[in-house]
Design a protein around this motif. Structure first.
Motif, PDB file in Angstrom:
ATOM      1  N   LEU A  71      -5.778  -2.968  -4.074  1.00 32.17           N
ATOM      2  CA  LEU A  71      -5.002  -4.080  -4.621  1.00 32.17           C
ATOM      3  C   LEU A  71      -3.675  -3.605  -5.203  1.00 32.17           C
ATOM      4  CD1 LEU A  71      -7.874  -6.088  -6.366  1.00 32.17           C
ATOM      5  CD2 LEU A  71      -6.713  -6.649  -4.219  1.00 32.17           C
ATOM      6  N   LEU A  72      -3.684  -2.468  -5.887  1.00 29.28           N
ATOM      7  CA  LEU A  72      -2.438  -1.939  -6.470  1.00 29.28           C
ATOM      8  C   LEU A  72      -1.463  -1.498  -5.378  1.00 29.28           C
ATOM      9  CD1 LEU A  72      -3.859   0.175  -9.443  1.00 29.28           C
ATOM     10  CD2 LEU A  72      -2.753  -2.071  -9.548  1.00 29.28           C
ATOM     11  N   ALA A  73      -1.962  -0.836  -4.341  1.00 29.88           N
ATOM     12  CA  ALA A  73      -1.089  -0.399  -3.253  1.00 29.88           C
ATOM     13  C   ALA A  73      -0.460  -1.598  -2.538  1.00 29.88           C
ATOM     14  CB  ALA A  73      -1.882   0.452  -2.264  1.00 29.88           C
ATOM     15  N   LEU A  74      -1.248  -2.648  -2.342  1.00 26.73           N
ATOM     16  CA  LEU A  74      -0.723  -3.831  -1.673  1.00 26.73           C
ATOM     17  C   LEU A  74       0.352  -4.518  -2.509  1.00 26.73           C
ATOM     18  CD1 LEU A  74      -4.092  -5.267  -0.342  1.00 26.73           C
ATOM     19  CD2 LEU A  74      -2.311  -4.144   1.006  1.00 26.73           C
ATOM     20  N   MET A  75       0.166  -4.540  -3.823  1.00 28.44           N
ATOM     21  CA  MET A  75       1.177  -5.146  -4.680  1.00 28.44           C
ATOM     22  C   MET A  75       2.466  -4.334  -4.669  1.00 28.44           C
ATOM     23  SD  MET A  75       1.927  -7.767  -6.420  1.00 28.44           S
ATOM     24  CE  MET A  75       0.300  -8.490  -6.284  1.00 28.44           C
ATOM     25  N   ALA A  76       2.356  -3.015  -4.518  1.00 25.77           N
ATOM     26  CA  ALA A  76       3.553  -2.170  -4.408  1.00 25.77           C
ATOM     27  C   ALA A  76       4.313  -2.476  -3.106  1.00 25.77           C
ATOM     28  CB  ALA A  76       3.164  -0.701  -4.466  1.00 25.77           C
ATOM     29  N   ILE A  77       3.584  -2.641  -2.010  1.00 21.51           N
ATOM     30  CA  ILE A  77       4.217  -3.013  -0.739  1.00 21.51           C
ATOM     31  C   ILE A  77       4.936  -4.350  -0.880  1.00 21.51           C
ATOM     32  CG2 ILE A  77       3.753  -3.705   1.644  1.00 21.51           C
ATOM     33  CD1 ILE A  77       1.436  -1.702   1.645  1.00 21.51           C
ATOM     34  N   PHE A  78       4.271  -5.283  -1.524  1.00 21.48           N
ATOM     35  CA  PHE A  78       4.848  -6.602  -1.751  1.00 21.48           C
ATOM     36  C   PHE A  78       6.176  -6.502  -2.515  1.00 21.48           C
ATOM     37  CE2 PHE A  78       5.250  -9.550  -5.338  1.00 21.48           C
ATOM     38  CZ  PHE A  78       5.497 -10.740  -4.691  1.00 21.48           C
ATOM     39  N   THR A  79       6.203  -5.706  -3.560  1.00 19.54           N
ATOM     40  CA  THR A  79       7.405  -5.586  -4.388  1.00 19.54           C
ATOM     41  C   THR A  79       8.557  -4.965  -3.607  1.00 19.54           C
ATOM     42  OG1 THR A  79       6.007  -5.354  -6.357  1.00 19.54           O
ATOM     43  CG2 THR A  79       8.311  -4.640  -6.549  1.00 19.54           C
ATOM     44  N   LEU A  80       8.275  -3.879  -2.901  1.00 20.31           N
ATOM     45  CA  LEU A  80       9.316  -3.216  -2.110  1.00 20.31           C
ATOM     46  C   LEU A  80       9.816  -4.122  -0.987  1.00 20.31           C
ATOM     47  CD1 LEU A  80       7.760   0.366  -1.893  1.00 20.31           C
ATOM     48  CD2 LEU A  80       9.714  -0.362  -3.292  1.00 20.31           C
ATOM     49  N   GLY A  81       8.924  -4.901  -0.402  1.00 25.44           N
ATOM     50  CA  GLY A  81       9.328  -5.817   0.660  1.00 25.44           C
ATOM     51  C   GLY A  81      10.284  -6.886   0.170  1.00 25.44           C
ATOM     52  N   ASN A  82      10.064  -7.378  -1.049  1.00 26.59           N
ATOM     53  CA  ASN A  82      10.979  -8.384  -1.593  1.00 26.59           C
ATOM     54  C   ASN A  82      12.343  -7.800  -1.934  1.00 26.59           C
ATOM     55  OD1 ASN A  82       9.824 -11.227  -1.998  1.00 26.59           O
ATOM     56  ND2 ASN A  82       8.113  -9.913  -2.572  1.00 26.59           N
ATOM     57  N   ALA A  97      12.026  -7.689   6.946  1.00 30.45           N
ATOM     58  CA  ALA A  97      11.593  -7.488   5.564  1.00 30.45           C
ATOM     59  C   ALA A  97      10.472  -8.457   5.201  1.00 30.45           C
ATOM     60  CB  ALA A  97      12.778  -7.661   4.613  1.00 30.45           C
ATOM     61  N   ARG A  98      10.575  -9.689   5.684  1.00 31.02           N
ATOM     62  CA  ARG A  98       9.508 -10.667   5.427  1.00 31.02           C
ATOM     63  C   ARG A  98       8.191 -10.220   6.048  1.00 31.02           C
ATOM     64  NH1 ARG A  98       9.040 -15.059   2.316  1.00 31.02           N
ATOM     65  NH2 ARG A  98       8.282 -16.399   4.003  1.00 31.02           N
ATOM     66  N   VAL A  99       8.256  -9.665   7.250  1.00 31.68           N
ATOM     67  CA  VAL A  99       7.038  -9.199   7.919  1.00 31.68           C
ATOM     68  C   VAL A  99       6.430  -8.033   7.147  1.00 31.68           C
ATOM     69  CG1 VAL A  99       6.136  -8.130  10.006  1.00 31.68           C
ATOM     70  CG2 VAL A  99       7.731 -10.042  10.186  1.00 31.68           C
ATOM     71  N   ILE A 100       7.258  -7.091   6.687  1.00 30.32           N
ATOM     72  CA  ILE A 100       6.753  -5.967   5.900  1.00 30.32           C
ATOM     73  C   ILE A 100       6.067  -6.473   4.633  1.00 30.32           C
ATOM     74  CG2 ILE A 100       7.458  -3.980   4.491  1.00 30.32           C
ATOM     75  CD1 ILE A 100       9.657  -3.489   6.597  1.00 30.32           C
ATOM     76  N   THR A 101       6.702  -7.415   3.964  1.00 34.10           N
ATOM     77  CA  THR A 101       6.122  -7.982   2.749  1.00 34.10           C
ATOM     78  C   THR A 101       4.783  -8.650   3.034  1.00 34.10           C
ATOM     79  OG1 THR A 101       8.369  -8.439   1.969  1.00 34.10           O
ATOM     80  CG2 THR A 101       6.580  -9.510   0.790  1.00 34.10           C
ATOM     81  N   SER A 102       4.690  -9.302   4.179  1.00 36.12           N
ATOM     82  CA  SER A 102       3.482 -10.066   4.507  1.00 36.12           C
ATOM     83  C   SER A 102       2.260  -9.196   4.730  1.00 36.12           C
ATOM     84  CB  SER A 102       3.735 -10.902   5.768  1.00 36.12           C
ATOM     85  OG  SER A 102       3.790 -10.080   6.926  1.00 36.12           O
ATOM     86  N   LEU A 103       2.468  -7.917   5.031  1.00 39.76           N
ATOM     87  CA  LEU A 103       1.334  -7.049   5.327  1.00 39.76           C
ATOM     88  C   LEU A 103       0.371  -6.956   4.142  1.00 39.76           C
ATOM     89  CD1 LEU A 103       3.155  -4.155   7.223  1.00 39.76           C
ATOM     90  CD2 LEU A 103       1.857  -6.069   8.200  1.00 39.76           C
ATOM     91  N   ALA A 104       0.907  -7.142   2.931  1.00 36.56           N
ATOM     92  CA  ALA A 104       0.060  -7.053   1.746  1.00 36.56           C
ATOM     93  C   ALA A 104      -0.791  -8.295   1.543  1.00 36.56           C
ATOM     94  CB  ALA A 104       0.937  -6.831   0.511  1.00 36.56           C
ATOM     95  N   HIS A 105      -0.379  -9.401   2.109  1.00 38.70           N
ATOM     96  CA  HIS A 105      -0.926 -10.695   1.728  1.00 38.70           C
ATOM     97  C   HIS A 105      -2.406 -10.865   2.077  1.00 38.70           C
ATOM     98  CE1 HIS A 105      -0.132 -15.180   1.145  1.00 38.70           C
ATOM     99  NE2 HIS A 105      -1.370 -15.125   1.582  1.00 38.70           N
ATOM    100  N   GLY A 106      -2.734 -10.733   3.348  1.00 41.89           N
ATOM    101  CA  GLY A 106      -4.077 -11.063   3.799  1.00 41.89           C
ATOM    102  C   GLY A 106      -5.144 -10.191   3.176  1.00 41.89           C
TER     103      GLY A 106
END
Length: 396
Positions: A71-82, A97-106
């Protein structure tokens, strides 16, 4: 509800904001990057497809890692993607960039849903999922209108900088309050073959299909809510943000309602919420004729849309009980987003090559009715086999 569940809700708020905020920025993005409104709408489809691809792949890749670490790693991906979204120099870069950010979502929502159901008593599982998904409703209620306001006054890039800050705050809350140890984290993962076997269960596949089609109808309309309200209802761009607050309020009500209905009677909740959503979508065209009825429609759409979420998610979790529950949970989050992508694409096609904005409602209703038809088929299979093997106790 345990504080760890509220921490998951904070993470859901951050991810939900970045998913939905672009809907209040379509006109600004299309003007600044010199693309059509339909092309700007594809930024939603791109995000959703990234979720659909990333959810199963990342869930499998991280299956041996502590769920908190995931969960922490995914939130880091989300932040960097934004941050990458805020800095994007072109439409293509913004899409990437939107696609990179989306990888954390699911995977975040998939793993988070399993963690959430393990934090409460069995009879409260749907309500626990609903509490976590309250982060999405809060994102729509607060994040999207605030993002639209920022975009209107300071440019759309400022919105993504603000969302990146939300990501930092959510990362901190998750680190502090989600427990690292516990039965879910301490248990060794099942063999990959056992996890993948869940995809051979017909009821799991039907659950995923009803999620895709049932929820696609929402995004046929909601993706283009800004041009719908400005070009059909005749509202100003500045009036859109307050109406998005109504949508967010509706999501909050629908989310709680859906969780309580699903805890009481799961399959009737699935059927009833999908039927109600189809009726609301079909009423779009007459509802948008005046400002007052448009405001009512936006609020009721929010209620109907999110009343389906907890029932659909719990239906798949129930039918995937056992070794494949993590994977199936993430796949259903991917299914929601595949529905988002399908809805945004269908809506764009109706606008560019079909009867136009005014027809979005009835097209959306047809998609949701297709999801309802699959749900009825699934219920028929339940009656033929009332105690299927795939309803064994969950391994959480």
């Amino acid at each position: 509800m345990p504080i760890a569940l509220l921490a998951l809700t904070a993470g859901a708020f951050g991810i939900g904001t970045t998913e939905f905020v672009i809907m209040g920025l379509l006109l600004q993005v299309s003007a600044d990057l010199h693309v059509s409104i339909a092309a700007a709408g594809l930024l939603i489809s791109g995000y959703a497809l990234g979720v659909a691809v990333g959810a199963p792949l990342l869930t499998i890749a991280t299956r041996r890692i502590s769920r908190k670490t995931v969960l922490l790693a995914l939130m880091a991906i989300f932040t960097l993607g934004n941050i990458a979204c805020a800095l994007a120099p072109s439409y293509e870069a913004l899409m990437a960039a939107r696609v990179i950010t989306s990888l954390a979502h699911g995977t975040f929502f998939g793993v988070g849903s399993v963690v959430a159901t393990g934090l409460v008593a069995p009879e409260k599982r749907a309500s626990a999922i609903a509490v976590m998904f309250t982060g999405l409703t809060a994102a729509t209620m607060l994040g999207v209108p605030a993002g639209a306001w920022l975009g209107l006054h300071f440019g759309w890039r400022s919105t993504f900088w603000a969302v990146a800050l939300i990501g930092v705050l959510a990362l901190t809350v998750l680190a502090l309050f989600v427990p690292r140890d516990g039965s879910a984290d301490a248990q060794a993962p099942a063999p990959l073959r056992e996890e993948l076997a869940v995809l051979a269960r017909p009821q799991v596949l039907l659950g995923l299909a009803m999620t895709v089609l049932g929820y696609a109808g929402v995004f046929v309309v909601f993706t283009y809510i800004q041009p719908l309200l400005t070009r059909i209802t005749g509202l100003s761009e500045s009036a859109v943000s307050p109406l998005l607050l109504l949508f967010g309020g509706g999501l909050a009500v629908g989310n709680i309602l859906g969780g309580k209905l699903a805890d009481r009677a799961l399959m009737p909740a699935v059927l009833g919420t999908l039927a109600a959503l189809a009726v609301v979508l079909a009423a779009m065209q007459p509802a948008l004729q005046t400002g007052m009825t448009a405001a009512l429609f936006v609020g009721v759409l929010g209620i109907a849309a999110f009343a389906t979420v907890a029932p659909l998610q719990l239906r798949v979790l129930e039918k995937a009980a056992g070794a494949g529950q993590n994977l199936a949970s993430s796949l259903n989050i991917a299914a929601f987003n595949l529905g988002n992508a399908l809805g945004a694409w269908v809506g764009g096609a109706v606008i560019d090559r079909g009867p136009g904005l005014g027809a979005l409602g009835w097209v959306a209703a047809l998609l949701t009715l297709a999801g309802l038809a699959i749900a009825l088929w699934s219920r028929t299979l339940d009656r033929r086999d009332p105690a299927p093997a795939d309803c064994a106790p969950a391994r959480t």
